[in-house]
Write a protein that holds these residues in place. Structure first.
Motif, short mmCIF file in Angstrom:
data_model
loop_
_atom_site.label_atom_id
_atom_site.label_comp_id
_atom_site.label_asym_id
_atom_site.label_seq_id
_atom_site.Cartn_x
_atom_site.Cartn_y
_atom_site.Cartn_z
N GLN A 74 87.17 13.41 152.50
CA GLN A 74 86.63 12.88 153.75
C GLN A 74 85.46 11.91 153.54
O GLN A 74 85.14 11.13 154.43
N LYS A 75 84.83 11.94 152.37
CA LYS A 75 83.71 11.05 152.08
C LYS A 75 84.17 9.72 151.49
O LYS A 75 83.37 8.84 151.25
N ALA A 76 85.49 9.59 151.28
CA ALA A 76 86.00 8.43 150.56
C ALA A 76 86.77 7.47 151.47
O ALA A 76 87.33 7.87 152.49
N LEU A 77 86.80 6.23 151.05
CA LEU A 77 87.67 5.22 151.64
C LEU A 77 88.53 4.68 150.51
O LEU A 77 88.02 4.23 149.49
N GLU A 78 89.85 4.77 150.68
CA GLU A 78 90.77 4.24 149.68
C GLU A 78 91.15 2.81 150.01
O GLU A 78 91.51 2.49 151.14
N ILE A 79 91.05 1.95 149.01
CA ILE A 79 91.63 0.61 149.10
C ILE A 79 93.03 0.76 148.51
O ILE A 79 93.20 0.85 147.30
N GLU A 80 94.02 0.88 149.38
CA GLU A 80 95.39 1.04 148.87
C GLU A 80 95.94 -0.29 148.37
O GLU A 80 96.66 -0.33 147.38
N ARG A 81 95.60 -1.38 149.07
CA ARG A 81 96.11 -2.68 148.66
C ARG A 81 95.13 -3.79 148.98
O ARG A 81 94.58 -3.84 150.08
N ILE A 82 94.93 -4.67 148.02
CA ILE A 82 94.37 -6.00 148.26
C ILE A 82 95.32 -6.94 147.53
O ILE A 82 95.43 -6.88 146.31
N TYR A 83 96.02 -7.76 148.29
CA TYR A 83 96.94 -8.72 147.70
C TYR A 83 96.68 -10.09 148.32
O TYR A 83 96.44 -10.20 149.52
N VAL A 84 96.77 -11.11 147.46
CA VAL A 84 96.52 -12.48 147.87
C VAL A 84 97.65 -13.35 147.34
O VAL A 84 98.09 -13.18 146.19
N LYS A 85 98.11 -14.27 148.17
CA LYS A 85 99.16 -15.20 147.73
C LYS A 85 98.68 -15.95 146.48
O LYS A 85 97.51 -16.31 146.38
N SER A 86 99.59 -16.18 145.56
CA SER A 86 99.21 -16.84 144.30
C SER A 86 98.61 -18.22 144.55
O SER A 86 97.74 -18.67 143.80
N SER A 87 99.03 -18.89 145.62
CA SER A 87 98.47 -20.20 145.96
C SER A 87 96.99 -20.13 146.29
O SER A 87 96.29 -21.15 146.28
N HIS A 88 96.48 -18.90 146.55
CA HIS A 88 95.09 -18.75 146.94
C HIS A 88 94.27 -17.94 145.93
O HIS A 88 93.13 -17.57 146.22
N HIS A 89 94.87 -17.69 144.76
CA HIS A 89 94.09 -17.03 143.70
C HIS A 89 92.94 -17.94 143.29
O HIS A 89 93.09 -19.16 143.24
N GLY A 90 91.79 -17.34 143.03
CA GLY A 90 90.63 -18.11 142.62
C GLY A 90 89.90 -18.79 143.75
O GLY A 90 88.95 -19.54 143.53
N LYS A 91 90.30 -18.52 145.00
CA LYS A 91 89.68 -19.17 146.16
C LYS A 91 88.85 -18.19 147.00
O LYS A 91 88.57 -18.45 148.16
N LYS A 92 88.52 -17.06 146.41
CA LYS A 92 87.63 -16.06 147.03
C LYS A 92 88.26 -15.27 148.19
O LYS A 92 87.56 -14.57 148.89
N VAL A 93 89.57 -15.37 148.38
CA VAL A 93 90.22 -14.60 149.44
C VAL A 93 90.15 -13.11 149.13
O VAL A 93 89.84 -12.29 149.99
N GLY A 94 90.44 -12.75 147.88
CA GLY A 94 90.34 -11.35 147.47
C GLY A 94 88.93 -10.81 147.67
O GLY A 94 88.76 -9.67 148.10
N GLN A 95 87.94 -11.62 147.38
CA GLN A 95 86.56 -11.20 147.56
C GLN A 95 86.24 -10.98 149.03
O GLN A 95 85.58 -10.00 149.38
N LEU A 96 86.72 -11.84 149.89
CA LEU A 96 86.52 -11.66 151.34
C LEU A 96 87.16 -10.36 151.82
O LEU A 96 86.57 -9.62 152.61
N LEU A 97 88.36 -10.06 151.32
CA LEU A 97 89.03 -8.82 151.71
C LEU A 97 88.28 -7.61 151.17
O LEU A 97 88.10 -6.61 151.87
N TYR A 98 87.82 -7.70 149.93
CA TYR A 98 87.03 -6.61 149.36
C TYR A 98 85.74 -6.39 150.18
O TYR A 98 85.35 -5.27 150.47
N GLU A 99 85.09 -7.47 150.56
CA GLU A 99 83.86 -7.35 151.35
C GLU A 99 84.13 -6.70 152.70
O GLU A 99 83.29 -5.96 153.23
N LYS A 100 85.31 -6.94 153.27
CA LYS A 100 85.70 -6.26 154.51
C LYS A 100 85.83 -4.76 154.25
O LYS A 100 85.38 -3.94 155.04
N ALA A 101 86.43 -4.38 153.13
CA ALA A 101 86.55 -2.95 152.78
C ALA A 101 85.17 -2.32 152.64
O ALA A 101 84.93 -1.21 153.14
#
Length: 172
Positions: free
Chosen positions: A89-116
């Protein structure tokens, strides 16, 4: 890069959630798995009934990264009994963070992680955790860069293939 907006998905986003899920998972893992295992996983994980149930589950949430009208990545979070393994109950699971390959290296994954991270803090979770495939060094580096440490391993069923995921955790 265009402006990326991260929005919580609702049942109205069923089609976009399925599409971005299938596309990003296929791009990430098709070359490392058999066609049969990939097809089985995509059908099992992204069929209408499964995604509708997940979108309606109060212990799960999806966030889609949008570039204009195009989904370019997504995040799936679980708490409580929706967690795939820990169910702490104290945890939050990140089950998936996936980004289209066309957007790798463009900080999309980081934005999603920051939302988590934002969601975990709002829910007063003590830590974030996730499982990442041992043969995905790019993702492992991403999580290590964001302060996650390995604490265990578990089996991830990819179609009929049992694979090893490294379980990682970040205390908040």
């Amino acid at each position: 890069m265009e402006y990326i907006q991260v929005k919580k998905a609702t049942i109205d986003d069923l089609s976009a959630t399925q599409r971005i899920g299938r596309e990003t998972f296929f791009e990430t893992f098709a070359d490392s798995n058999t066609k049969e295992d990939m097809e089985k996983y995509l059908e099992d994980s992204f069929n209408n009934s499964r995604v509708i149930a997940e979108l309606r589950n109060p212990d799960s949430s999806f966030y889609i990264a949008w570039e204009n009208e195009n989904p370019v990545g997504y995040l799936k979070l679980n708490t409580g009994t929706a967690q795939t393994e820990q169910q702490d109950q104290k945890a939050l699971e990140i089950e998936r963070i996936y980004v289209k390959s066309s957007h790798h290296g463009k900080k999309v994954g980081q934005l999603l992680y920051e939302k988590a991270l934002e969601v975990a803090r709002e829910k007063h979770n003590s830590y974030l955790w996730l499982g990442v495939w041992e043969k995905n060094p790019r993702a492992i580096r991403f999580y290590e860069k964001n302060g996650f440490i390995a604490f265990d391993k578990h089996i991830f069923k990819m179609g009929n293939d049992e694979q090893i995921d490294i379980m990682m955790k970040k205390e908040l």
